[in-house]
Design an enzyme around this catalytic site. Structure first.
Site, PDB file in Angstrom:
ATOM      1  N   GLY A  41       0.828  -1.204   0.000  1.00 15.92           N
ATOM      2  CA  GLY A  41       0.000   0.000   0.000  1.00 15.92           C
ATOM      3  C   GLY A  41       0.859   1.249   0.000  1.00 15.92           C
ATOM      4  O   GLY A  41       2.057   1.204   0.308  1.00 15.92           O
ATOM      5  N   GLY A  94       0.796   5.520   1.099  1.00 14.18           N
ATOM      6  CA  GLY A  94       0.135   6.573   1.846  1.00 14.18           C
ATOM      7  C   GLY A  94       0.782   7.901   1.589  1.00 14.18           C
ATOM      8  O   GLY A  94       1.658   8.047   0.731  1.00 14.18           O
ATOM      9  N   GLY A 124       4.643   7.659   2.696  1.00  5.35           N
ATOM     10  CA  GLY A 124       5.548   6.593   2.303  1.00  5.35           C
ATOM     11  C   GLY A 124       4.824   5.397   1.725  1.00  5.35           C
ATOM     12  O   GLY A 124       3.623   5.438   1.436  1.00  5.35           O
ATOM     13  N   THR A 125       5.583   4.322   1.572  1.00  6.17           N
ATOM     14  CA  THR A 125       5.088   3.101   0.949  1.00  6.17           C
ATOM     15  C   THR A 125       5.343   1.921   1.880  1.00  6.17           C
ATOM     16  O   THR A 125       6.376   1.863   2.546  1.00  6.17           O
ATOM     17  CB  THR A 125       5.806   2.866  -0.394  1.00  6.17           C
ATOM     18  OG1 THR A 125       5.610   4.008  -1.236  1.00  6.17           O
ATOM     19  CG2 THR A 125       5.267   1.628  -1.102  1.00  6.17           C
ATOM     20  N   VAL A 126       4.396   0.986   1.915  1.00 11.46           N
ATOM     21  CA  VAL A 126       4.532  -0.214   2.739  1.00 11.46           C
ATOM     22  C   VAL A 126       4.806  -1.405   1.824  1.00 11.46           C
ATOM     23  O   VAL A 126       4.093  -1.630   0.850  1.00 11.46           O
ATOM     24  CB  VAL A 126       3.260  -0.475   3.566  1.00 11.46           C
ATOM     25  CG1 VAL A 126       3.430  -1.733   4.413  1.00 11.46           C
ATOM     26  CG2 VAL A 126       2.953   0.731   4.455  1.00 11.46           C
ATOM     27  N   LYS A 144       7.447  -0.243   6.370  1.00  7.73           N
ATOM     28  CA  LYS A 144       6.950   1.079   6.008  1.00  7.73           C
ATOM     29  C   LYS A 144       8.133   2.002   5.768  1.00  7.73           C
ATOM     30  O   LYS A 144       8.843   2.374   6.699  1.00  7.73           O
ATOM     31  CB  LYS A 144       6.058   1.640   7.120  1.00  7.73           C
ATOM     32  CG  LYS A 144       5.431   2.986   6.793  1.00  7.73           C
ATOM     33  CD  LYS A 144       4.480   3.412   7.899  1.00  7.73           C
ATOM     34  CE  LYS A 144       3.788   4.720   7.571  1.00  7.73           C
ATOM     35  NZ  LYS A 144       2.842   5.128   8.638  1.00  7.73           N
ATOM     36  N   ASP A 188      -6.264   9.189  13.749  1.00  9.48           N
ATOM     37  CA  ASP A 188      -6.567   8.834  12.355  1.00  9.48           C
ATOM     38  C   ASP A 188      -7.179   7.441  12.271  1.00  9.48           C
ATOM     39  O   ASP A 188      -6.794   6.623  11.426  1.00  9.48           O
ATOM     40  CB  ASP A 188      -5.302   8.913  11.507  1.00  9.48           C
ATOM     41  CG  ASP A 188      -5.606   9.031  10.012  1.00  9.48           C
ATOM     42  OD1 ASP A 188      -6.758   9.352   9.665  1.00  9.48           O
ATOM     43  OD2 ASP A 188      -4.701   8.804   9.196  1.00  9.48           O
TER      44      ASP A 188
END
Length: 564
Positions: A254, A256, A259-261, A276, A382
């Protein structure tokens, strides 16, 4: 910068401004707030900045400013917040900053500052937020004022610091008597061994010792000190690179805002992990990394995603690299399970009512722990289905603490204006209404997000659905349907998990309607417009447990009757 009549606020943040800050900045003598964050400003901060004597907020973080911190900042007597993080500033921290009696927040992280922390900062009674992380500071940490506030102080990434309060877990500073002893030994050596050859040998030994001490005290970027307290394994950059196949797109779980996971593995461990990786080119990513570190080092609960380790290092291009490594959640995010088209899914089945109830219980348990089981409390800020992950057994785990906040009771009760540096925390549709009005972050903001999430989980409707417009919200949609029409708004996918005969069983229908009514009502009570009208998280958790347990018991009774 010749607008001397300009007052209140000048916001030029997050643009592509380049070059040095002009000397004319000192002409903004009536300006209260100057926001220059997230640009490409370079050069030194001009001394004329001290002419802005009525300025209250000065934000110049995430630029490439160089040189030292100007001593003329002490002339801005009304300054309450100063942010110079993520620049290339060097030199020492001016002790004169302690003379700013209104200064409440000071952020100097991710620079090249050296020397000691001014003792005078420990005398400041106004300062409650101080971030000096990832510099080259050394020497003793003061033990007064903000340096005793673990929620307001961040000094990680300065491995040559010592002393401070015991909770910081820093090494003990060498005593002055030890220093005198060493000087005496050197003086004796000069007297007893006068020959040039032995003197040269002694100098060689001293030189070698200096190099050894330098290597021992040089700042290390492998992992922030707060993680070493929990004895997590240190993972270097190369292991992260290898474990994700060079950050292969095929391993992306995924993406966001920050950043990227990636799915990956840890060398010598036969376990899958989620890595992450923060995009440090994006404004706010450093703060997001620090916020997660701060929150995750405080929390340990079975309903929260477990952190395995982290990496704070340099990549092969010499750029800063930040990553967090979590346990891998085999079933992805809750959002995917609520909103998938199950007719076209291979092997993925819709969530049953019992599974949704278990997931809801896991969510409230996680939040109840953050609010009432942590001291000080942690506000997630969140909560939403995409930040809730499901493990192999379809049990929920709360994740993503990128904008989480460790609650400071002393300041959380103070109203904040809409220009607060904290800003609106959360995602559209899940943000508590009071955050939009500039009020302080509180546990009741998480309660609102919980209410919306519960309604979404059992209706299958997202709060950002196109059907919600002209003043109609997901909360209003559920409130109008309660209690008589809850079966009409319930997620139709729930029935995909039930047998063909149960849908015509009136006892079954009555039991399901009662359960759904209770959950929808709980969601409505949690997502009320005013914080004072909402349930507390502890009460919401107790109510959710009661709903789940009642459904389980009536289901068991129904199964027994069917068997008979």
């Amino acid at each position: 910068m010749e607008l001397s009549s300009l007052s209140i606020i000048l916001d030029l943040s997050h643009n592509f401004l380049e070059g040095p800050l002009p000397l004319g900045v000192g002409n903004l003598v009536n300006l209260e707030e100057l926001w220059l964050s997230g640009n490409k400003l370079s050069g030194e901060i001009p001394d004329t900045i001290g002419n802005c004597r009525v300025m209250e907020i000065l934000l110049m973080d995430e630029n490439t400013l160089q040189g030292s911190i100007p001593a003329t900042l002490k002339d801005i007597k009304g300054l309450t917040q100063l942010n110079l993080s993520a620049n290339n500033l060097n030199g020492s921290i001016p002790g004169t900053l302690a003379s700013l009696t209104n200064l409440r927040e000071l952020y100097l992280a991710h620079n090249n500052l050296s020397g000691t922390i001014p003792e005078l900062l420990g005398n400041s009674t106004s300062l409650f937020r101080l971030d000096l992380s990832f510099n080259n500071l050394q020497g003793e940490v003061p033990k007064q004022a903000v340096f005793t506030n673990l929620t307001g102080l961040t000094i990680v990434g300065n491995n040559a610091l010592c002393g401070g309060i015991p909770e910081l877990h820093l090494p003990k500073c060498p005593s002055s008597s030890e220093g005198k002893s060493k000087k005496g030994m050197l003086r004796t050596i000069r007297i007893v061994i006068p020959t040039a050859g032995v003197l040269l040998l002694s100098l060689f030994v001293v030189w070698a010792g200096f190099l050894y001490r330098k290597s021992k005290t040089a700042p290390k970027k492998e992992i922030p000190p707060q993680f070493t307290e929990t004895e997590l394994p240190i993972v270097p950059y190369n292991d992260i690179l290898k474990g994700t196949d060079g950050f292969s797109e095929a391993n992306v779980l995924g993406k966001g805002r920050y950043g990227t996971v990636y799915r990956g593995t840890i060398e010598n461990q036969a376990i899958a992990v989620a890595v992450k990786v923060f995009n440090l080119q994006v404004s706010g990513s450093y703060k997001s990394f620090q916020a997660e570190c701060e929150a995750l080092r405080r929390v340990r609960h079975c309903c929260l995603v477990k952190i395995v380790t982290c990496c704070s290092s340099i990549d092969h291009q010499g750029q800063d690299f930040r990553a967090l490594v979590f346990e891998f959640m085999a079933n992805g995010s809750l959002d995917r399970w609520i909103h998938s088209n199950f007719d076209s899914q291979n092997g993925q089945r819709a969530l049953s009512l019992s599974q949704r109830l278990d997931i809801a219980v896991d969510i409230v348990d996680a939040l109840d722990y953050l609010h009432n089981g942590c001291q000080p409390p942690v506000i997630h800020c969140d909560l939403k289905p995409s930040n809730i992950l499901l493990n192999q057994d379809m049990r929920a785990r709360g994740g993503h603490f990128g904008i989480a906040r460790v609650l400071d009771e002393a300041i959380s009760k103070q109203p904040m204006n809409s220009n607060s540096s904290i800003g609106i925390r959360g995602s559209i549709g899940y943000i508590a209404p009071e955050y939009g009005d500039g009020l302080a972050v509180s546990t009741y903001g998480d309660v609102f997000s919980l209410g919306i999430t519960l309604i979404e989980l059992f209706t299958g409707k997202s709060p950002t659905n196109v059907m919600f417009k002209d003043g109609i919200s997901l909360h209003h949609y559920a409130e109008v349907a309660f209690p008589d029409k809850v079966m009409e708004i319930a997620d139709a996918n729930i029935w995909l998990r039930e047998g063909p005969n149960t849908i015509n069983d009136m006892r079954y229908i009555t039991r399901i309607k009662e359960c759904l009514s209770s959950v929808i009502q709980l969601g409505i009570l949690c997502s009320k417009q005013l914080p004072i009208e909402r349930l507390s998280m502890s009460n919401a958790a107790a109510e959710m447990h009661a709903i789940r347990d009642k459904h389980a018991s009536t289901q068991q009774l129904s199964d027994v009757r069917s068997y008979q």
